[in-house]
Every structure is written in C-alpha cells, then in structure tokens.
Design a protein around this motif. Structure first.
Motif, PDB file in Angstrom:
ATOM      1  N   VAL A   1      -6.987   0.687   9.064  1.00  0.00           N
ATOM      2  CA  VAL A   1      -5.880   0.665   8.112  1.00  0.00           C
ATOM      3  C   VAL A   1      -4.949  -0.501   8.440  1.00  0.00           C
ATOM      4  O   VAL A   1      -4.491  -0.629   9.582  1.00  0.00           O
ATOM      5  CB  VAL A   1      -5.078   1.990   8.190  1.00  0.00           C
TER       6      VAL A   1
ATOM      7  N   LEU B   1      -1.349  -2.077   7.817  1.00  0.00           N
ATOM      8  CA  LEU B   1      -0.027  -1.742   7.300  1.00  0.00           C
ATOM      9  C   LEU B   1       0.568  -2.978   6.653  1.00  0.00           C
ATOM     10  O   LEU B   1       0.700  -4.015   7.314  1.00  0.00           O
ATOM     11  CB  LEU B   1       0.878  -1.266   8.435  1.00  0.00           C
TER      12      LEU B   1
ATOM     13  N   LYS C   1      -1.491   0.247  -0.813  1.00  0.00           N
ATOM     14  CA  LYS C   1      -1.303   1.451  -1.627  1.00  0.00           C
ATOM     15  C   LYS C   1      -0.158   2.256  -0.998  1.00  0.00           C
ATOM     16  O   LYS C   1      -0.095   2.366   0.231  1.00  0.00           O
ATOM     17  CB  LYS C   1      -2.610   2.248  -1.540  1.00  0.00           C
TER      18      LYS C   1
ATOM     19  N   PHE D   1       1.785   4.993   0.648  1.00  0.00           N
ATOM     20  CA  PHE D   1       1.361   6.146   1.453  1.00  0.00           C
ATOM     21  C   PHE D   1       2.052   7.414   0.951  1.00  0.00           C
ATOM     22  O   PHE D   1       3.278   7.478   0.901  1.00  0.00           O
ATOM     23  CB  PHE D   1       1.734   5.877   2.908  1.00  0.00           C
ATOM     24  N   LYS D   2       1.232   8.411   0.585  1.00  0.00           N
ATOM     25  CA  LYS D   2       1.780   9.677   0.082  1.00  0.00           C
ATOM     26  C   LYS D   2       1.114  10.824   0.823  1.00  0.00           C
ATOM     27  O   LYS D   2       0.119  10.640   1.512  1.00  0.00           O
ATOM     28  CB  LYS D   2       1.519   9.797  -1.418  1.00  0.00           C
TER      29      LYS D   2
ATOM     30  N   MET E   1      -2.620  11.150   0.666  1.00  0.00           N
ATOM     31  CA  MET E   1      -3.331  10.228   1.559  1.00  0.00           C
ATOM     32  C   MET E   1      -3.267  10.738   2.997  1.00  0.00           C
ATOM     33  O   MET E   1      -4.248  10.629   3.749  1.00  0.00           O
ATOM     34  CB  MET E   1      -2.721   8.828   1.440  1.00  0.00           C
ATOM     35  N   ALA E   2      -2.125  11.330   3.380  1.00  0.00           N
ATOM     36  CA  ALA E   2      -2.009  11.885   4.737  1.00  0.00           C
ATOM     37  C   ALA E   2      -3.078  12.974   4.906  1.00  0.00           C
ATOM     38  O   ALA E   2      -3.752  13.032   5.944  1.00  0.00           O
ATOM     39  CB  ALA E   2      -0.611  12.463   4.954  1.00  0.00           C
TER      40      ALA E   2
ATOM     41  N   LEU F   1      -6.476  11.297   5.315  1.00  0.00           N
ATOM     42  CA  LEU F   1      -6.655  10.665   6.628  1.00  0.00           C
ATOM     43  C   LEU F   1      -6.767  11.696   7.751  1.00  0.00           C
ATOM     44  O   LEU F   1      -7.383  11.429   8.785  1.00  0.00           O
ATOM     45  CB  LEU F   1      -5.520   9.680   6.913  1.00  0.00           C
TER      46      LEU F   1
ATOM     47  N   LEU G   1      -2.171   0.091   3.538  1.00  0.00           N
ATOM     48  CA  LEU G   1      -1.133   1.073   3.221  1.00  0.00           C
ATOM     49  C   LEU G   1       0.259   0.488   3.360  1.00  0.00           C
ATOM     50  O   LEU G   1       0.547  -0.236   4.317  1.00  0.00           O
ATOM     51  CB  LEU G   1      -1.220   2.275   4.162  1.00  0.00           C
ATOM     52  N   SER G   2       1.106   0.874   2.406  1.00  0.00           N
ATOM     53  CA  SER G   2       2.524   0.521   2.467  1.00  0.00           C
ATOM     54  C   SER G   2       3.297   1.834   2.577  1.00  0.00           C
ATOM     55  O   SER G   2       2.897   2.829   1.973  1.00  0.00           O
ATOM     56  CB  SER G   2       2.912  -0.185   1.166  1.00  0.00           C
ATOM     57  N   ILE G   3       4.400   1.855   3.337  1.00  0.00           N
ATOM     58  CA  ILE G   3       5.157   3.108   3.378  1.00  0.00           C
ATOM     59  C   ILE G   3       6.282   3.107   2.339  1.00  0.00           C
ATOM     60  O   ILE G   3       7.058   4.044   2.278  1.00  0.00           O
ATOM     61  CB  ILE G   3       5.693   3.454   4.781  1.00  0.00           C
TER      62      ILE G   3
ATOM     63  N   VAL H   1       2.761   6.896   9.480  1.00  0.00           N
ATOM     64  CA  VAL H   1       1.416   7.362   9.126  1.00  0.00           C
ATOM     65  C   VAL H   1       0.895   8.310  10.211  1.00  0.00           C
ATOM     66  O   VAL H   1       0.422   9.414   9.916  1.00  0.00           O
ATOM     67  CB  VAL H   1       0.454   6.164   8.921  1.00  0.00           C
TER      68      VAL H   1
END
Ligand SMILES: C[S@@+](CC[C@H](N)C(=O)[O-])C[C@H]1O[C@@H](n2cnc3c(N)ncnc32)[C@H](O)[C@@H]1O
Length: 249
Positions: A88, A90, A95, A97-98, A101-102, A105, A133-135, A150
């Motif tokens: 992954v 960062l 996309k 991160f929601k 997705m958690a 993963l 992934l973007s937070i 994440v």
C-alpha cells in the motif's frame, strides 16, 4: 489458531511511530501477538556514500522527489520470507481510506505500508504497489500519520483486539450509519438528563431507539452515507416525521 498479522512500515522516520502505536490498544494487540509491527527505514537501502533517498525533479520545479531504487530494494527485502500481502502506497492521490477498506485489509495476513515524504515519489514506484490510499483530502508532510491511521483502523477489527465491552460491531460506518448517542453516569448533568429509554432496562426498545437515533444523526450530518443504507418502510416514515418536525420548529 489465528495467524498474527504483519504490518511492515517503510519509512524514513521510524521514531515517529513510537508513541501512537506503542500505547493502549495497539500496544496490547502486539503483546497478545495479534499483530506484529516492523519499521524499515528505506534509507538503509541506498548505495551511495551520502545515503541519498531523494533528488531534484526532472523538468524543474520546487521540492525533492523520492528516488525509486531505495524503495524498490527495500520492498524486495521485506517481501522475502514473509507471508503474501498487499503493498500500500500512502498518497493524497490514492483512494480515500474508509471503514469498508479497513474491513477488506483486515482480511490480509501481511500489509506493507510505504510512507512518502518531501514532494512525493518518483512515478515509477507506483508499478510495484497494489493499492494507493489517501486518508483524506488534505496534504500531510509525510505518509507516517496516514500509515498509523490505516494500521490502527485495521487492527481494531481483528478478532481479540477489542474486548467485548468495546466491540466494533456498532461503530460509526459499520453499516452506512454514524454511531448513536452514548451516555454514562450521572443520570443528570448540568440540567441535561439521560433519555429515559436508556434507563428502562427494555433491551428491545433500547435497540430500536439506538437505530432510530443513528439514522437521524446520519441524516443530519452525513446524508451522503444514508443513501447507501437500506431503510425499512417504518424507518423511512420515522425519518420523514422527524424531518417535518424539525422543519416546523
Ligand atoms: C507533502 S506530501 C506530497 C504530496 C504530493 N506532492 C502530492 O500533491 O500528491 C508527502 C507525502 O506525504 C504523504 N501524504 C500526504 N498527504 C497524505 C494523505 N492525505 N494521505 C496519505 N498520505 C499522504 C504521502 O506519502 C506523500 O508522498
């Protein structure tokens, strides 16, 4: 027997993780051997005398760009003798991160999280990652805080991490709803009373009240989420009634 989940965090600043991931629930998850966290500094994978990880951008412009070779070599090294996993990157370009997705993963056995810095990565490193992934829609100085977010959100979903008393089952976003309002002692605080229903001991009615409150709160604060939630006819009617009431006030 559940396999320990391995997080390998590729970073230039491993010391940043000491506080947040070495306290409280994350610390216990490691002690209980539910997760293992390894920090790998990709500066150690440079071959030049000055251990240079970045360089100026081709074409000009400000800032420094992370060179592809150290990260590439580091990635190859951390993949050796470890379970298959997902790589992954960062990045604010990833996309968002929601919770969904958690959950996805949390099914993996091994996650490799690559933290950038400076102006970002040489584009070619993207070829070696499975997911970007973007937070959130803002720019941080580095990927370390994002990697912590994440790792934390994924870890708390793993069996055995949370005790039954703080289960993740009813958290915000578990369905497409925000969490319902919570109260604890005292029954009255500064003239504000805990809703009577919560003191009634009537579990079924409490559950219904909580779901209604979660729906209402989501409608008020995150109507975008509610579009994804399947509401029953009664729940839709309840929402319309409440909405009309609020508009009348
Ligand atoms: C200053 S940022 C680089 C931003 C890059 N120039 C861009 O606009 O996409 C440095 C690093 O911080 C991390 N980062 C910054 N914001 C982030 C976010 N919202 N989500 C995840 N990582 C982020 C990434 O690893 C990124 O490479």
């Amino acid at each position: 027997m559940i396999e320990e989940m391995l997080f390998q965090i590729l970073t230039l600043f491993p010391e940043m993780f000491n506080g947040p991931l070495e306290s409280s629930i994350m610390k216990r998850a490691q002690e209980k051997k539910i997760i293992e966290l390894r920090y790998v500094n990709y500066r150690e994978f440079t071959t030049d005398k000055h251990h240079c990880v970045d360089d100026t951008p081709y074409g000009g412009g400000s800032g420094m760009v992370l060179k592809p070779e150290p990260i590439f070599r580091c990635l190859n090294a951390v993949k050796k003798d470890t379970p298959p996993g997902r790589v992954v990157l960062l990045t604010p370009q990833g996309k968002v991160f929601k919770q969904k997705m958690a959950r996805e993963l949390a099914k993996e056995q091994h996650l490799i999280l690559i933290c950038g810095h400076y102006e970002g990565f040489d584009e070619r490193i993207r070829t070696y990652v499975d997911l970007e992934l973007s937070i959130g829609d803002y720019v941080l100085t580095g990927g370390e805080l994002a990697a912590m977010v994440v790792a934390d959100a994924v870890t708390r979903l793993l069996p055995g991490v949370l005790g039954a008393s703080d289960s993740a089952e009813y958290d915000s976003f578990t369905e497409n709803l925000l969490d319902y309002p919570q109260y604890t002692r005292p029954v009255e605080f500064e003239g504000q009373r805990v809703p009577d229903i919560l003191l009634s001991g009537h579990h079924k009615m409490i559950e219904e009240w909580r779901r209604e409150q979660a729906i209402l709160r989501t409608a008020e604060r995150r109507p975008d989420l509610l579009k994804e939630e399947q509401l029953s006819e009664e729940e839709l009617a309840f929402l319309c009634r409440k909405r009309n009431l609020t508009e009348e006030l």
